[in-house]
Enzyme design. Structure first.
Site, PDB file in Angstrom:
ATOM      1  N   GLU A   1     -51.237 -23.375 -62.490  1.00 53.44           N
ATOM      2  CA  GLU A   1     -51.041 -23.705 -61.074  1.00 53.44           C
ATOM      3  C   GLU A   1     -50.686 -22.489 -60.221  1.00 53.44           C
ATOM      4  O   GLU A   1     -51.256 -22.266 -59.153  1.00 53.44           O
ATOM      5  CB  GLU A   1     -49.924 -24.757 -60.924  1.00 53.44           C
TER       6      GLU A   1
ATOM      7  N   PRO B   1     -56.085 -16.752 -71.441  1.00 54.18           N
ATOM      8  CA  PRO B   1     -56.707 -17.333 -72.647  1.00 54.18           C
ATOM      9  C   PRO B   1     -57.142 -18.777 -72.401  1.00 54.18           C
ATOM     10  O   PRO B   1     -58.155 -19.225 -72.929  1.00 54.18           O
ATOM     11  CB  PRO B   1     -55.586 -17.277 -73.696  1.00 54.18           C
ATOM     12  N   GLU B   2     -56.357 -19.509 -71.584  1.00 51.90           N
ATOM     13  CA  GLU B   2     -56.727 -20.911 -71.314  1.00 51.90           C
ATOM     14  C   GLU B   2     -56.767 -21.145 -69.805  1.00 51.90           C
ATOM     15  O   GLU B   2     -55.838 -21.699 -69.217  1.00 51.90           O
ATOM     16  CB  GLU B   2     -55.689 -21.852 -71.935  1.00 51.90           C
TER      17      GLU B   2
ATOM     18  N   PRO C   1     -28.468 -15.501 -18.409  1.00 55.96           N
ATOM     19  CA  PRO C   1     -27.180 -14.960 -18.850  1.00 55.96           C
ATOM     20  C   PRO C   1     -27.216 -14.244 -20.198  1.00 55.96           C
ATOM     21  O   PRO C   1     -26.216 -13.664 -20.595  1.00 55.96           O
ATOM     22  CB  PRO C   1     -26.300 -16.215 -18.931  1.00 55.96           C
TER      23      PRO C   1
ATOM     24  N   ASP D   1     -31.424  -3.972 -15.752  1.00 51.78           N
ATOM     25  CA  ASP D   1     -30.002  -3.649 -15.700  1.00 51.78           C
ATOM     26  C   ASP D   1     -29.446  -3.528 -17.112  1.00 51.78           C
ATOM     27  O   ASP D   1     -30.046  -3.991 -18.070  1.00 51.78           O
ATOM     28  CB  ASP D   1     -29.238  -4.805 -15.042  1.00 51.78           C
TER      29      ASP D   1
ATOM     30  N   LYS E   1     -26.203  -0.419 -14.296  1.00 53.23           N
ATOM     31  CA  LYS E   1     -25.024  -0.061 -13.507  1.00 53.23           C
ATOM     32  C   LYS E   1     -23.811  -0.468 -14.310  1.00 53.23           C
ATOM     33  O   LYS E   1     -23.618  -1.635 -14.584  1.00 53.23           O
ATOM     34  CB  LYS E   1     -25.033  -0.828 -12.191  1.00 53.23           C
TER      35      LYS E   1
ATOM     36  N   GLY F   1     -29.973  -9.368 -14.599  1.00 55.75           N
ATOM     37  CA  GLY F   1     -29.212 -10.361 -15.353  1.00 55.75           C
ATOM     38  C   GLY F   1     -28.977 -11.605 -14.502  1.00 55.75           C
ATOM     39  O   GLY F   1     -28.846 -11.516 -13.275  1.00 55.75           O
ATOM     40  N   GLY F   2     -28.943 -12.764 -15.144  1.00 51.13           N
ATOM     41  CA  GLY F   2     -28.635 -14.006 -14.431  1.00 51.13           C
ATOM     42  C   GLY F   2     -29.702 -14.358 -13.415  1.00 51.13           C
ATOM     43  O   GLY F   2     -30.897 -14.310 -13.700  1.00 51.13           O
ATOM     44  N   ASP F   3     -29.277 -14.667 -12.200  1.00 52.89           N
ATOM     45  CA  ASP F   3     -30.206 -14.953 -11.113  1.00 52.89           C
ATOM     46  C   ASP F   3     -30.232 -13.729 -10.198  1.00 52.89           C
ATOM     47  O   ASP F   3     -29.174 -13.221  -9.818  1.00 52.89           O
ATOM     48  CB  ASP F   3     -29.718 -16.192 -10.335  1.00 52.89           C
TER      49      ASP F   3
ATOM     50  N   MET G   1     -17.590 -10.298 -11.769  1.00 49.47           N
ATOM     51  CA  MET G   1     -17.036  -8.930 -11.736  1.00 49.47           C
ATOM     52  C   MET G   1     -15.543  -8.978 -11.435  1.00 49.47           C
ATOM     53  O   MET G   1     -15.050  -8.214 -10.601  1.00 49.47           O
ATOM     54  CB  MET G   1     -17.773  -8.082 -10.681  1.00 49.47           C
TER      55      MET G   1
ATOM     56  N   ALA H   1     -21.246 -15.301 -21.930  1.00 45.30           N
ATOM     57  CA  ALA H   1     -21.707 -16.688 -21.863  1.00 45.30           C
ATOM     58  C   ALA H   1     -23.145 -16.798 -22.364  1.00 45.30           C
ATOM     59  O   ALA H   1     -23.979 -15.949 -22.047  1.00 45.30           O
ATOM     60  CB  ALA H   1     -21.634 -17.188 -20.421  1.00 45.30           C
TER      61      ALA H   1
HETATM   62  N1  SAH Z   1     -27.001 -11.776 -11.074  1.00 48.47           N
HETATM   63  C1  SAH Z   1     -26.012 -12.037 -12.099  1.00 48.47           C
HETATM   64  C2  SAH Z   1     -24.661 -11.496 -11.723  1.00 48.47           C
HETATM   65  C3  SAH Z   1     -24.596 -10.012 -11.598  1.00 48.47           C
HETATM   66  S1  SAH Z   1     -22.986  -9.417 -11.282  1.00 48.47           S
HETATM   67  C4  SAH Z   1     -25.949 -13.548 -12.373  1.00 48.47           C
HETATM   68  O1  SAH Z   1     -26.537 -14.339 -11.631  1.00 48.47           O
HETATM   69  O2  SAH Z   1     -25.336 -13.929 -13.354  1.00 48.47           O
HETATM   70  C5  SAH Z   1     -22.425  -9.050 -12.916  1.00 48.47           C
HETATM   71  C6  SAH Z   1     -21.358 -10.013 -13.345  1.00 48.47           C
HETATM   72  O3  SAH Z   1     -21.939 -11.225 -13.764  1.00 48.47           O
HETATM   73  C7  SAH Z   1     -20.549  -9.565 -14.527  1.00 48.47           C
HETATM   74  O4  SAH Z   1     -19.523  -8.681 -14.140  1.00 48.47           O
HETATM   75  C8  SAH Z   1     -19.977 -10.878 -15.017  1.00 48.47           C
HETATM   76  O5  SAH Z   1     -18.896 -11.281 -14.223  1.00 48.47           O
HETATM   77  C9  SAH Z   1     -21.120 -11.824 -14.729  1.00 48.47           C
HETATM   78  N2  SAH Z   1     -21.955 -12.098 -15.923  1.00 48.47           N
HETATM   79  C10 SAH Z   1     -23.237 -11.791 -16.101  1.00 48.47           C
HETATM   80  N3  SAH Z   1     -23.685 -12.223 -17.291  1.00 48.47           N
HETATM   81  C11 SAH Z   1     -22.646 -12.854 -17.890  1.00 48.47           C
HETATM   82  C12 SAH Z   1     -22.463 -13.516 -19.116  1.00 48.47           C
HETATM   83  N4  SAH Z   1     -23.442 -13.638 -20.016  1.00 48.47           N
HETATM   84  N5  SAH Z   1     -21.248 -14.051 -19.384  1.00 48.47           N
HETATM   85  C13 SAH Z   1     -20.242 -13.957 -18.503  1.00 48.47           C
HETATM   86  N6  SAH Z   1     -20.365 -13.328 -17.321  1.00 48.47           N
HETATM   87  C14 SAH Z   1     -21.542 -12.778 -17.015  1.00 48.47           C
END
Ligand code: SAH
Length: 464
Positions: A22, A43-44, A226, A249, A271, A302-304, A384, A413
């Site tokens: 197999e 052999p087999e 995030p 960033d 930054k 990062g984030g929005d 921040m 987060a």
């Molecule tokens: N544009 C980003 C914020 C930029 S200012 C947004 O919408 O999330 C950067 C700050 O965002 C950091 O100093 C921290 O306070 C926060 N931040 C960004 N990512 C984070 C994460 N994964 N967990 C906790 N705080 C976060």
């Protein structure tokens, strides 16, 4: 990585296998897909192996292996399913200079066979170094479902046309042509008229691409969320897929940058909160320079991008340079932080508005409408805020906030190293210090983790 994946050229090379049961059959079914010269010692042997021998698809030798049987072989498979025999045959093969795989014996094998998704010439190999075969099978099933069966023929036809496509200049124009072929014109022609139709469509497609104008540069301001790559939007993924340049960033997680198109140039304009940084003017200049040269630029934040991201300054600079742009929203850190607590931002009877505030602005610590923030039930997300915790605590207490107001600190987060530090307004500064927060962190004023809040209510009831 203990095993490095490679694709071995087997056309016309010798591959030897010992075994006739197999395990041997399973390996031979895979090996018969290749153009290797296969020799099997057994052999087999099972009937299928004898049949393959009769069809000339491999050479069967009806005896056990002996020294010299694996000379000039590149690969050897010990598949007798018998430890002693496998050890004996693999020693022979090793002495003869072949790389050895012993079926179901990772430790003594020099190479392992991955799970394979076969859309020849497109082949996906999946390996888990023996750690999780179940996972490998699940990934394979997922890819099998996702990659259309026509991918193989498309790639084969495409390969034969590569030379002709050299009339297009290298880089974006050629990539656009191939993207159009594989994801648009190719599958459509295949559906309508099979491989012949695909062949026929190629010259016209090339002609169309020879005539199209160079695409203008464009800037997409994209939210990276995030940190958890699964919290990226589909639009963000698409933008990363098409990017020539990604200007990001420090906050953007490496796992997310991995998703950018492989040829994309990654520019870190990170930054640091209070450390060295690329100036905003430099960032604007870089965005504009790349886009003016025709690049599809993703400005990844990062984030929005619309939350504390200096988005307006960048948009204004891009508009002034006459470059087109659009914004792809992302999940902001506050949303991820609140989710980690199992709480909502707004709640009937508690708060009907929520504030996103920054701990510091251009002038230093940021002033807020402290009187309203200090009211019971208010919720605010402080971005921040690490350095300004003492200032915020002082202001809120001065404006009459309850010392027991919950404040949750959420570090990283949504990331694997996410940490929640529950505190109160009175203990905030101390708790922040002892927690030694190094990653990005958000303070949620007015919210405690749901579990802690429930426990607190129980205790209050007990003493009521
Ligand atoms: N544009 C980003 C914020 C930029 S200012 C947004 O919408 O999330 C950067 C700050 O965002 C950091 O100093 C921290 O306070 C926060 N931040 C960004 N990512 C984070 C994460 N994964 N967990 C906790 N705080 C976060």
């Amino acid at each position: 990585m203990k095993h490095f994946p490679i694709f071995v050229a087997l056309e016309g090379r010798r591959v030897v296998l010992s075994g006739g049961g197999e395990a041997a059959l399973a390996k031979l079914r895979l090996l018969l897909k290749t153009e290797a010269k296969l020799t099997v010692f057994a052999p087999e042997p099972a009937k299928e192996i004898a049949d393959w021998d009769a069809q000339g698809r491999l050479r069967l030798v009806r005896r056990s292996m002996e020294p010299g049987d694996a000379t000039c072989a590149v690969l050897f498979y010990a598949a007798d399913e018998d430890d002693a025999e496998d050890a004996r045959t693999s020693a022979i093969a090793r002495a003869d200079g072949a790389m050895v795989n012993i079926v179901d014996n990772l430790g003594d094998s020099e190479f392992i066979t991955p799970a394979i998704v076969d859309r020849d010439p497109v082949t996906v190999a999946i390996g888990t170094e023996g750690a999780a075969p179940v996972l490998a099978r699940a990934i394979k099933a997922d890819l099998e479902a996702r990659l259309p069966a026509t991918l193989g023929p498309l790639a084969r036809i495409g390969k034969a046309f590569r030379k002709a496509v050299e009339v297009l200049p290298m880089g974006r124009k050629r990539r656009d042509f191939w993207a159009d072929f594989y994801f648009n014109a190719g599958p459509r022609a295949m559906d309508q008229g099979g491989e012949d139709a695909v062949q026929d469509t190629l010259p016209a497609l090339l002609d169309k691409h020879e005539r199209v104008q160079e695409r203008d540069g464009h800037v997409a301001f994209v939210g990276a969320g995030p940190g958890d790559p699964e919290l990226l939007t589909l639009k963000a993924r698409k933008a990363l897929d098409e990017a020539d340049v990604v200007i990001h960033d420090r906050l953007v997680a490496p796992e997310i940058l991995e998703l950018a198109r492989r040829e994309a140039v990654l520019v870190n304009v990170g930054k640091e909160g209070f450390g060295p940084s690329t100036s905003q003017t430099d960032i604007n200049t870089q965005i504009i320079e790349h886009a003016s040269q025709g690049a599809q630029v993703v400005r990844l934040k990062g984030g929005d991008p619309t939350v504390f991201g200096r988005l307006d300054e960048e948009i204004e600079a891009v508009m002034e340079a006459g470059i087109s742009w659009h914004v792809v929203p992302g999940i902001t850190a506050a949303s991820a932080a609140v989710a980690s607590l199992g709480q909502s931002m707004t709640k009937r009877g508690r708060n009907s508005s929520v504030r996103l505030v920054t701990g510091h602005d251009m002038k230093g610590f940021a002033e807020q409408e402290w009187a309203s923030l200090a009211r019971p039930g208010e919720v605010a997300a402080v971005y921040m805020g690490k350095k300004s915790a003492r200032f915020i605590q002082g202001r809120l207490l001065m404006y009459g906030a309850d010392r027991a107001t919950p404040v949750s600190i959420i570090e990283n987060a949504s990331r694997p190293d996410q940490r929640i530090v529950p505190a109160t307004l009175a203990g905030l500064v101390n708790d922040l210090e002892t927690a030694e927060i190094n990653g990005p962190a958000l303070m949620l004023i007015g919210l405690a983790p749901r579990a802690a809040e429930a426990a607190l209510t129980d205790i209050q009831q007990e003493f009521a």
